[in-house]
Design a protein around this motif. Sequence first.
Motif, PDB file in Angstrom:
ATOM      1  N   CYS A   8       0.829   5.115   1.930  1.00 50.76           N
ATOM      2  CA  CYS A   8      -0.465   5.160   3.410  1.00 50.76           C
ATOM      3  C   CYS A   8      -0.055   5.857   4.085  1.00 50.76           C
ATOM      4  O   CYS A   8       1.288   5.652   4.708  1.00 50.76           O
ATOM      5  N   MET A  20       0.827  -1.632   0.097  1.00 50.85           N
ATOM      6  CA  MET A  20       0.365  -0.003   0.020  1.00 50.85           C
ATOM      7  C   MET A  20       0.967   0.904  -0.034  1.00 50.85           C
ATOM      8  O   MET A  20       1.309   1.939   1.173  1.00 50.85           O
ATOM      9  N   ARG A  80      -8.195   1.227   3.951  1.00 51.41           N
ATOM     10  CA  ARG A  80      -8.207   0.721   2.781  1.00 51.41           C
ATOM     11  C   ARG A  80      -7.967  -0.572   2.962  1.00 51.41           C
ATOM     12  O   ARG A  80      -8.648  -1.502   1.328  1.00 51.41           O
ATOM     13  N   GLU A 103      -5.672   4.607   8.054  1.00 52.34           N
ATOM     14  CA  GLU A 103      -5.798   5.172   6.683  1.00 52.34           C
ATOM     15  C   GLU A 103      -5.562   3.509   6.194  1.00 52.34           C
ATOM     16  O   GLU A 103      -6.328   2.631   5.339  1.00 52.34           O
ATOM     17  N   LYS A 104      -4.617   2.704   6.777  1.00 55.56           N
ATOM     18  CA  LYS A 104      -4.452   1.219   6.097  1.00 55.56           C
ATOM     19  C   LYS A 104      -6.016   0.735   6.223  1.00 55.56           C
ATOM     20  O   LYS A 104      -6.390  -0.959   5.966  1.00 55.56           O
ATOM     21  N   ASP A 143       2.557   0.407   4.695  1.00 53.35           N
ATOM     22  CA  ASP A 143       2.731   0.314   3.569  1.00 53.35           C
ATOM     23  C   ASP A 143       2.557  -1.601   3.352  1.00 53.35           C
ATOM     24  O   ASP A 143       2.514  -1.856   2.085  1.00 53.35           O
TER      25      ASP A 143
END
Length: 93
Positions: free
Chosen positions: A15, A12, A24, A20-21, A50
């Motif tokens: 991010c 990701m 998503r 947010e993770k 990420d």
Amino acid sequence: MHLTVLTLTISMPGCRSLKEKRQRMGGLHERFGRNPAVAVCESGDHDRLDLSEWTFVVTGNERRNVEAIVSEIEDKIQRTVDGRLIDATRETL
């Protein structure tokens, strides 16, 4: 009884927070955990922004049904998650 373990690693980029993770990833527990043949958990990279690793355990009486569910999970994640699938490992037990 047939059992397959599917482990997916999703990248990701960009991010910026754990919140947010989670957004998503789009509620994988709710989407796939409703099926009684599927157990799902975030199995690694909990604190990395990420990357996200998820493991799905799929069980059933017929091998082709288990494989169909595993393929459906993988395809749906590739289409719906805001990230890029970078690794998929299947282990049949």
